[in-house]
Enzyme design. Sequence first.
Site, PDB file in Angstrom:
ATOM      1  N   LYS A 295       0.822  -1.214   0.022  1.00 38.62           N
ATOM      2  CA  LYS A 295      -0.042  -0.185  -0.035  1.00 38.62           C
ATOM      3  C   LYS A 295       0.791   1.087  -0.112  1.00 38.62           C
ATOM      4  O   LYS A 295       0.500   2.391  -0.382  1.00 38.62           O
ATOM      5  CB  LYS A 295      -1.011  -0.063   1.102  1.00 38.62           C
ATOM      6  CG  LYS A 295      -0.423  -0.050   2.453  1.00 38.62           C
ATOM      7  CD  LYS A 295      -1.691   0.061   3.603  1.00 38.62           C
ATOM      8  CE  LYS A 295      -1.112   0.049   5.040  1.00 38.62           C
ATOM      9  NZ  LYS A 295       0.140  -1.025   5.318  1.00 38.62           N
TER      10      LYS A 295
ATOM     11  N   ARG B 165      11.403  -7.130   1.892  1.00 38.00           N
ATOM     12  CA  ARG B 165      11.161  -5.700   1.738  1.00 38.00           C
ATOM     13  C   ARG B 165      12.609  -5.025   2.055  1.00 38.00           C
ATOM     14  O   ARG B 165      13.220  -5.623   3.049  1.00 38.00           O
ATOM     15  CB  ARG B 165      10.204  -4.967   2.595  1.00 38.00           C
ATOM     16  CG  ARG B 165       9.068  -5.003   2.276  1.00 38.00           C
ATOM     17  CD  ARG B 165       8.041  -3.969   2.529  1.00 38.00           C
ATOM     18  NE  ARG B 165       7.928  -3.920   3.904  1.00 38.00           N
ATOM     19  CZ  ARG B 165       6.922  -3.295   4.655  1.00 38.00           C
ATOM     20  NH1 ARG B 165       5.915  -2.601   3.810  1.00 38.00           N
ATOM     21  NH2 ARG B 165       6.619  -3.052   5.763  1.00 38.00           N
TER      22      ARG B 165
HETATM   23  P1  AMP Z   1       4.187   1.507   8.745  1.00 36.78           P
HETATM   24  O1  AMP Z   1       5.418   1.961   8.302  1.00 36.78           O
HETATM   25  O2  AMP Z   1       2.831   1.894   8.396  1.00 36.78           O
HETATM   26  O3  AMP Z   1       4.276  -0.238   8.652  1.00 36.78           O
HETATM   27  O4  AMP Z   1       4.172   1.550  10.377  1.00 36.78           O
HETATM   28  C1  AMP Z   1       5.242   0.903  11.006  1.00 36.78           C
HETATM   29  C2  AMP Z   1       4.920   1.104  12.547  1.00 36.78           C
HETATM   30  O5  AMP Z   1       4.633   2.502  13.012  1.00 36.78           O
HETATM   31  C3  AMP Z   1       3.696   0.299  12.812  1.00 36.78           C
HETATM   32  O6  AMP Z   1       3.794  -1.062  13.179  1.00 36.78           O
HETATM   33  C4  AMP Z   1       3.454   0.913  14.327  1.00 36.78           C
HETATM   34  O7  AMP Z   1       4.129   0.587  15.371  1.00 36.78           O
HETATM   35  C5  AMP Z   1       3.651   2.446  13.928  1.00 36.78           C
HETATM   36  N1  AMP Z   1       2.191   3.259  13.507  1.00 36.78           N
HETATM   37  C6  AMP Z   1       2.282   3.593  12.090  1.00 36.78           C
HETATM   38  N2  AMP Z   1       1.056   4.287  11.857  1.00 36.78           N
HETATM   39  C7  AMP Z   1       0.274   3.944  12.880  1.00 36.78           C
HETATM   40  C8  AMP Z   1      -0.926   4.257  13.453  1.00 36.78           C
HETATM   41  N3  AMP Z   1      -1.885   4.979  12.410  1.00 36.78           N
HETATM   42  N4  AMP Z   1      -1.247   3.801  14.785  1.00 36.78           N
HETATM   43  C9  AMP Z   1      -0.391   3.435  15.402  1.00 36.78           C
HETATM   44  N5  AMP Z   1       0.744   2.965  15.296  1.00 36.78           N
HETATM   45  C10 AMP Z   1       1.256   3.345  13.926  1.00 36.78           C
END
Ligand code: AMP
Length: 213
Positions: A13, A127
């Site tokens: 995504k 990744r």
């Molecule tokens: P991502 O890069 O979107 O996979 O996010 C990496 C990590 O950041 C996640 O595993 C969460 O620990 C934290 N994180 C990112 N976005 C959120 C969100 N909207 N709410 C809570 N934790 C988030």
Amino acid sequence: MKIVMLGAPGAGKGTQAKMIAAKYDIPHISTGDIFRANIKNGTELGKKAKEYMDRGQLVPDELTLELIMDRFTNPDCVNGYVLDGFPRTIAQAKALTASLEAKGEKMDFAIDVDVPDENIVDRMGGRRACVACGGTFHIKYNPTKIEGKCDLCGGELMIRDDDKPETVLNRLSVYHTQTQPLINYYTEEGILKTVDGTKDVNKVFEDILEILG
Ligand code: AMP
């Protein structure tokens, strides 16, 4: 145009969100990227967020909401945005809907990039992220032209801490319990669209463009 990207971690995504942002000239807002930037800069927010991220858990809603609501006040959001990694809980989605309603606005599309669980672990293991610019690639599904080097800036590629195998399974289970219910939430809002995320990156993007019109 305001778009929410949904899908399991590793579904692609983020890659699609960046392509949409470039095509429609709207900002790509990734809460994960904002947290990682804060960690890199050693901010208080970064220190708090890192504890959760390293365990594959979600950062608490209060912290995340404060951060994102502040981001929406940036003038680059006037023509919309594509949200990547937010909302991730029903509470976050409700807060987002309420804050838009308060401004007489609404979300236009929620796009679920659908990839079955059995493909996710394989995808997350492959990744790679650029240490310099944050560009994201995959050794099999979105390879760089030169192995180990970022296509965008030539920087070194690395495996994110939370893409390590021990964290991946935890993130996937967090996704199922806390984030997947958003598919129903946005179905009820009448804006959910699903694309088959197992297809080639460019084919998935074509399918998304067809939805966005
Ligand atoms: P991502 O890069 O979107 O996979 O996010 C990496 C990590 O950041 C996640 O595993 C969460 O620990 C934290 N994180 C990112 N976005 C959120 C969100 N909207 N709410 C809570 N934790 C988030």
